[in-house]
Structures are given as C-alpha cells and as structure tokens.
Write an enzyme that holds these catalytic residues in place. Sequence first.
Site, PDB file in Angstrom:
ATOM      1  N   GLY A 218      -9.093 -77.150  31.875  1.00  0.00           N
ATOM      2  CA  GLY A 218     -10.326 -76.647  31.257  1.00  0.00           C
ATOM      3  C   GLY A 218     -10.590 -75.195  31.593  1.00  0.00           C
TER       4      GLY A 218
ATOM      5  N   THR B  25     -11.828 -73.109  28.524  1.00  0.00           N
ATOM      6  CA  THR B  25     -12.802 -72.791  27.475  1.00  0.00           C
ATOM      7  C   THR B  25     -14.162 -73.436  27.737  1.00  0.00           C
ATOM      8  OG1 THR B  25     -10.940 -72.768  25.943  1.00  0.00           O
ATOM      9  CG2 THR B  25     -13.137 -72.860  24.965  1.00  0.00           C
TER      10      THR B  25
ATOM     11  N   GLY C  12     -14.915 -68.585  24.854  1.00  0.00           N
ATOM     12  CA  GLY C  12     -13.652 -69.027  24.259  1.00  0.00           C
ATOM     13  C   GLY C  12     -12.607 -67.944  24.431  1.00  0.00           C
ATOM     14  N   SER C  13     -12.501 -67.064  23.437  1.00  0.00           N
ATOM     15  CA  SER C  13     -11.557 -65.931  23.568  1.00  0.00           C
ATOM     16  C   SER C  13     -11.920 -65.101  24.788  1.00  0.00           C
ATOM     17  CB  SER C  13     -11.629 -65.053  22.313  1.00  0.00           C
ATOM     18  OG  SER C  13     -11.304 -65.812  21.180  1.00  0.00           O
TER      19      SER C  13
ATOM     20  N   GLN D 244       1.537 -77.610  -1.862  1.00  0.00           N
ATOM     21  CA  GLN D 244       1.724 -77.122  -3.231  1.00  0.00           C
ATOM     22  C   GLN D 244       2.930 -77.791  -3.901  1.00  0.00           C
ATOM     23  OE1 GLN D 244      -0.619 -75.269  -4.327  1.00  0.00           O
ATOM     24  NE2 GLN D 244       0.172 -74.900  -6.388  1.00  0.00           N
TER      25      GLN D 244
ATOM     26  N   GLY E 120       2.216 -81.103  -5.049  1.00  0.00           N
ATOM     27  CA  GLY E 120       1.216 -81.153  -6.129  1.00  0.00           C
ATOM     28  C   GLY E 120       0.064 -82.062  -5.733  1.00  0.00           C
TER      29      GLY E 120
ATOM     30  N   GLU F 299      -4.849 -71.949  22.659  1.00  0.00           N
ATOM     31  CA  GLU F 299      -4.179 -71.067  23.635  1.00  0.00           C
ATOM     32  C   GLU F 299      -4.201 -69.607  23.178  1.00  0.00           C
ATOM     33  OE1 GLU F 299      -0.831 -72.504  25.746  1.00  0.00           O
ATOM     34  OE2 GLU F 299      -1.331 -74.589  25.357  1.00  0.00           O
TER      35      GLU F 299
ATOM     36  N   SER G 189      -4.943 -66.049  16.775  1.00  0.00           N
ATOM     37  CA  SER G 189      -4.031 -64.999  16.275  1.00  0.00           C
ATOM     38  C   SER G 189      -4.583 -63.617  16.594  1.00  0.00           C
ATOM     39  CB  SER G 189      -3.845 -65.134  14.764  1.00  0.00           C
ATOM     40  OG  SER G 189      -3.063 -66.273  14.478  1.00  0.00           O
TER      41      SER G 189
HETATM   42  C1  LIG Z   1      -7.708 -79.027  19.377  1.00  0.00           C
HETATM   43  C2  LIG Z   1      -8.029 -78.020  20.424  1.00  0.00           C
HETATM   44  C3  LIG Z   1      -7.517 -78.181  21.713  1.00  0.00           C
HETATM   45  C4  LIG Z   1      -7.847 -77.266  22.711  1.00  0.00           C
HETATM   46  N1  LIG Z   1      -7.413 -77.500  23.994  1.00  0.00           N
HETATM   47  C5  LIG Z   1      -7.868 -76.705  24.993  1.00  0.00           C
HETATM   48  C6  LIG Z   1      -7.585 -77.028  26.357  1.00  0.00           C
HETATM   49  O1  LIG Z   1      -6.886 -78.005  26.656  1.00  0.00           O
HETATM   50  N2  LIG Z   1      -8.114 -76.247  27.325  1.00  0.00           N
HETATM   51  C7  LIG Z   1      -8.896 -75.148  27.053  1.00  0.00           C
HETATM   52  O2  LIG Z   1      -9.320 -74.485  27.972  1.00  0.00           O
HETATM   53  N3  LIG Z   1      -9.177 -74.823  25.754  1.00  0.00           N
HETATM   54  C8  LIG Z   1      -8.696 -75.572  24.732  1.00  0.00           C
HETATM   55  N4  LIG Z   1      -9.000 -75.271  23.430  1.00  0.00           N
HETATM   56  C9  LIG Z   1      -9.860 -74.114  23.155  1.00  0.00           C
HETATM   57  C10 LIG Z   1      -9.158 -72.955  22.480  1.00  0.00           C
HETATM   58  O3  LIG Z   1      -8.279 -72.324  23.370  1.00  0.00           O
HETATM   59  C11 LIG Z   1     -10.263 -72.021  21.936  1.00  0.00           C
HETATM   60  O4  LIG Z   1     -10.848 -72.705  20.846  1.00  0.00           O
HETATM   61  C12 LIG Z   1      -9.739 -70.686  21.540  1.00  0.00           C
HETATM   62  O5  LIG Z   1      -9.323 -69.952  22.658  1.00  0.00           O
HETATM   63  C13 LIG Z   1     -10.807 -69.864  20.766  1.00  0.00           C
HETATM   64  O6  LIG Z   1     -12.035 -69.858  21.412  1.00  0.00           O
HETATM   65  P1  LIG Z   1     -13.364 -70.213  20.561  1.00  0.00           P
HETATM   66  O7  LIG Z   1     -13.090 -71.484  19.863  1.00  0.00           O
HETATM   67  O8  LIG Z   1     -14.523 -70.149  21.451  1.00  0.00           O
HETATM   68  O9  LIG Z   1     -13.452 -69.068  19.461  1.00  0.00           O
HETATM   69  P2  LIG Z   1     -14.142 -67.638  19.632  1.00  0.00           P
HETATM   70  O10 LIG Z   1     -13.598 -66.969  20.840  1.00  0.00           O
HETATM   71  O11 LIG Z   1     -15.602 -67.757  19.489  1.00  0.00           O
HETATM   72  O12 LIG Z   1     -13.554 -66.874  18.363  1.00  0.00           O
HETATM   73  C14 LIG Z   1     -14.130 -66.959  17.057  1.00  0.00           C
HETATM   74  C15 LIG Z   1     -13.396 -65.965  16.178  1.00  0.00           C
HETATM   75  O13 LIG Z   1     -13.607 -64.611  16.677  1.00  0.00           O
HETATM   76  C16 LIG Z   1     -12.349 -63.994  16.903  1.00  0.00           C
HETATM   77  N5  LIG Z   1     -12.443 -63.104  18.059  1.00  0.00           N
HETATM   78  C17 LIG Z   1     -12.955 -63.369  19.289  1.00  0.00           C
HETATM   79  N6  LIG Z   1     -12.836 -62.306  20.085  1.00  0.00           N
HETATM   80  C18 LIG Z   1     -12.209 -61.339  19.360  1.00  0.00           C
HETATM   81  C19 LIG Z   1     -11.795 -60.009  19.615  1.00  0.00           C
HETATM   82  N7  LIG Z   1     -11.976 -59.435  20.826  1.00  0.00           N
HETATM   83  N8  LIG Z   1     -11.185 -59.308  18.625  1.00  0.00           N
HETATM   84  C20 LIG Z   1     -10.975 -59.876  17.413  1.00  0.00           C
HETATM   85  N9  LIG Z   1     -11.361 -61.133  17.093  1.00  0.00           N
HETATM   86  C21 LIG Z   1     -11.954 -61.856  18.061  1.00  0.00           C
HETATM   87  C22 LIG Z   1     -11.392 -65.159  17.182  1.00  0.00           C
HETATM   88  O14 LIG Z   1     -10.058 -64.762  16.979  1.00  0.00           O
HETATM   89  C23 LIG Z   1     -11.878 -66.176  16.173  1.00  0.00           C
HETATM   90  O15 LIG Z   1     -11.356 -65.874  14.904  1.00  0.00           O
HETATM   91  C24 LIG Z   1      -8.639 -76.143  22.400  1.00  0.00           C
HETATM   92  C25 LIG Z   1      -9.132 -75.961  21.097  1.00  0.00           C
HETATM   93  C26 LIG Z   1      -8.841 -76.882  20.127  1.00  0.00           C
HETATM   94  C27 LIG Z   1      -9.415 -76.693  18.753  1.00  0.00           C
END
Ligand SMILES: Cc1cc2nc3c(=O)[nH]c(=O)nc-3n(C[C@H](O)[C@H](O)[C@H](O)COP(=O)(O)OP(=O)(O)OC[C@H]3O[C@@H](n4cnc5c(N)ncnc54)[C@H](O)[C@@H]3O)c2cc1C
Length: 380
Positions: free
Chosen positions: A124, A126, A131-132, A336, A339, A363, A366
């Site tokens: 854990g 996130t 998140g990011s 696609q 169809g 992880e 993009s």
């Molecule tokens: C099925 C699943 C399994 C997962 N498993 C785990 C796990 O086991 N452990 C764990 O810790 N996490 C896990 N995650 C979390 C995952 O790593 C996060 O969802 C991911 O890192 C993105 O964080 P967020 O969802 O808060 O998106 P946000 O960080 O809120 O991002 C939202 C959007 O803003 C963009 N963005 C954010 N910051 C920037 C920036 N500086 N520049 C440009 N664009 C930006 C992002 O690219 C995205 O498009 C999992 C997620 C999913 C969906």
Amino acid sequence: MDFALTEQQLLLRKAVREFAEAEIRPHVREWDAAQHFPRELVPKLADLGLMGIQFPEEYGGAGMSAVDYCICIEELARVDPAVSLSVAAHNGLCAAHIFMFGTEAQKQRYVTPLAKGEQIGAWGLTEPDAGSDAGAMRTAAVKQGSCWVLNGAKTFTTHGRVGDVCVAMAVTDRGKGRHGISAFVIDRGTPGMRPGRKEDKLGMRASDTSEVIFEDCRVEEDHLLGGEGEGFIDAMKVLDAGRIGIAALAVGLAQGAFEAARDYARERRQFGQPIATFQAIRWKLADNATRIEAARLLTYRAAAMKDGGRRMTRESAIAKLFSSEIAVRAAEDGVQIFGGYGFVKDYPAEKYFRDVKLTTIGEGTSEIQRLVIARQILSG
Ligand SMILES: Cc1cc2nc3c(=O)[nH]c(=O)nc-3n(C[C@H](O)[C@H](O)[C@H](O)COP(=O)(O)OP(=O)(O)OC[C@H]3O[C@@H](n4cnc5c(N)ncnc54)[C@H](O)[C@@H]3O)c2cc1C
C-alpha cells in the site's frame, strides 16, 4: 547481442502457457463476472514457482531471472490479465520490497511463506489524496515506546482484502518530506488494520483491489522495513522493477487480444470471404504484431538490465509506457476486428478491452512515466 530465448526459457514459456490454458482459461469469464479472486488457484501457481518467481530457493522461491519473470507474467496475462496482475503485485511489490530491503529475519519470516504461496502479499502506497503524488500521503506512524502506531488509509491496494501480509508506507517525520516516510510490514489480523471497501472495477475484476484502513494499529519495532525515513525512496526502487512486470503484463495482454482477433479474422466470413483477406484487417494485424514485438524487446531489455545489476529507471519506464499504450491499441483493434461480437461478453475481445486500461494507470500512469523518462534524459 542475442535476442533468442534459451532452451530453458522456451520450456518455461510452454509450461506456463499450458498451465494458463488448462487451469485459468476455462474460468476467466466466471471469475470476471463474479469479481472472484481465485484463491484456489494459488497452490497451483505456487507449484510452478509463480508465487516466488525471482526469489532464491533458500527463501522458498524459484530462483528465476527478471527475463524469466517477464515470460511468466506475459503468459498469464495472455489468458487472464487479472490473474497476472495479482501475481505481479504479490511478487513484484510486496514480496520484492521485503526481499530488497528487509532484514534477514524479515526475509525468513515473510518472503519464504509468500514465495511458497502459503501467504498472499499486498503493498500500500496509494491513498485517496495521494496517487501520482504518493509523497503527499497522510497515513502516519508514531513511535510509542518500542512500538509504532499507524493511523490512516490506503486505497486501490491489490489484495487489500485477501492479503495475509501488507507492506504499507507511512509518514514518520512530516518535516522531512519524502525522506520522512517509512515502510512497515504488517500481518493480517493485527488489531487496528482492516480492509475497507472493495472496488467495483471496469476490468481486472478477478484481482482484489480494496482499501486498507489503519486505526491505532500497533506494531513492534521489528515491523519497520528498511531504514527509518527510507520507505519512500525504497518504494520508488521497488516500482522501477515492478514496472517491468506491468510492461510484461501489457505485452501478454496485447498478445492475447491480438491472437483472438487473428483467429477470428481467419474464421469470420463477409462478402463471401474471410475478413482476414481484407487489407483493412490485415494492416491492423500487421501493425499490432509489429508493435507487440517492439514492446516485448523493450521489456526484455529492461529485465536484462535488472539481471545484470544495472540501474534501469529510464528503461523500465520506457518499457511500461510503450507496452501499455500499444496494448490499449491492440485491445481496441481487437474489438474492432470482432465487430459487434467484440462488444459482447461471449467473445474474449471485450474483456481485454476492459482490462487493458489498468496498464496505463497502475504503478504510475503514462503521464508519470513520461515525467520519469524526461527527468532521466534531461539530467544526463
Ligand atoms: C486495479 C488497480 C490496482 C492498483 N494496485 C495498487 C497497489 O497494489 N498498491 C498501490 O499502492 N497502488 C495501487 N494502485 C493505485 C495506482 O498506482 C494509482 O491509481 C496510480 O498511481 C494513479 O494515482 P491516482 O489514481 O490517484 O491518479 P491521480 O494521481 O489523481 O492522477 C489523475 C490524472 O492526473 C495525471 N497526473 C497526475 N499528476 C500529474 C503530473 N505531475 N503531470 C501530468 N499528469 C499528472 C495522471 O496521469 C492521471 O491522468 C492500483 C490502481 C488500480 C486501478
């Protein structure tokens, strides 16, 4: 430079492919529909060494290389990306973090049962508001006597509900920013740690994704994983390698979607001939085959660098970015080519299309991969 897999690696690919076809393929739709995490599959995965792919045999692992790891993750994802995601998170996040940064006692206590498949691992980082920008986490651990007391919540944790062991990052010194975050390893059943809401997901539905909540969760000092204040930095190193796994997952998923579309294109007849005779379809197949090969090579290159003990932050981010984005195209082209039948659950294209999106998000999205790559190429 030799691009050929060894005889042993070809045998490994064959063994994991046969296993996935026999033990997973028949259940893919049912597990997806029910959001069922197939715990019953874990002992079978363990028999093949897939719960401890890269860990040494002395810790119950299969002692395989990072390239071997990619082969395993790819072959599982070709059949069921959700199972592959679970295997990748268990191996590449939870167990890898303990193996890379744990004490000898922690490795014996945790890596061994994880690698043998006796336990399932969760990791854990996130949080709902981090998140990011994971360094903005709020979960905190406070020292009280010989214990650490954790409070906060993790979100989107793979195996948050089914995990037996959870590695969690928490702030131990807020004044030090990213250097004030530490990692902890916590056993299921520890008072104060409980799973929260299970996510109802677009795809990867057979992989458990849940909140993990800490309410005055008290652990002894020996649950600190790595140095105090080093948890965030260590987590970034875990992700460098973990991203190779997600890249391999994307390659395998793309391969599965591509093969399903190719086979369908040979069978489906319109205008008196198989649709595979139409140039529009042939070019889609050719473009996807080309992109998948390129993604596989980028992924194996990053893995080979890891095997060589070289730093591969840039290469793993490149592999993850490219593989996940070409996989999205392969899955979309798959729908696609099918169809209308690509839009219904009777055929596999629809599930690949739902599952694939995780690969551009998990992880590190993009966008974050591009940040990592840009930072690497501009700092040289
Ligand atoms: C099925 C699943 C399994 C997962 N498993 C785990 C796990 O086991 N452990 C764990 O810790 N996490 C896990 N995650 C979390 C995952 O790593 C996060 O969802 C991911 O890192 C993105 O964080 P967020 O969802 O808060 O998106 P946000 O960080 O809120 O991002 C939202 C959007 O803003 C963009 N963005 C954010 N910051 C920037 C920036 N500086 N520049 C440009 N664009 C930006 C992002 O690219 C995205 O498009 C999992 C997620 C999913 C969906």
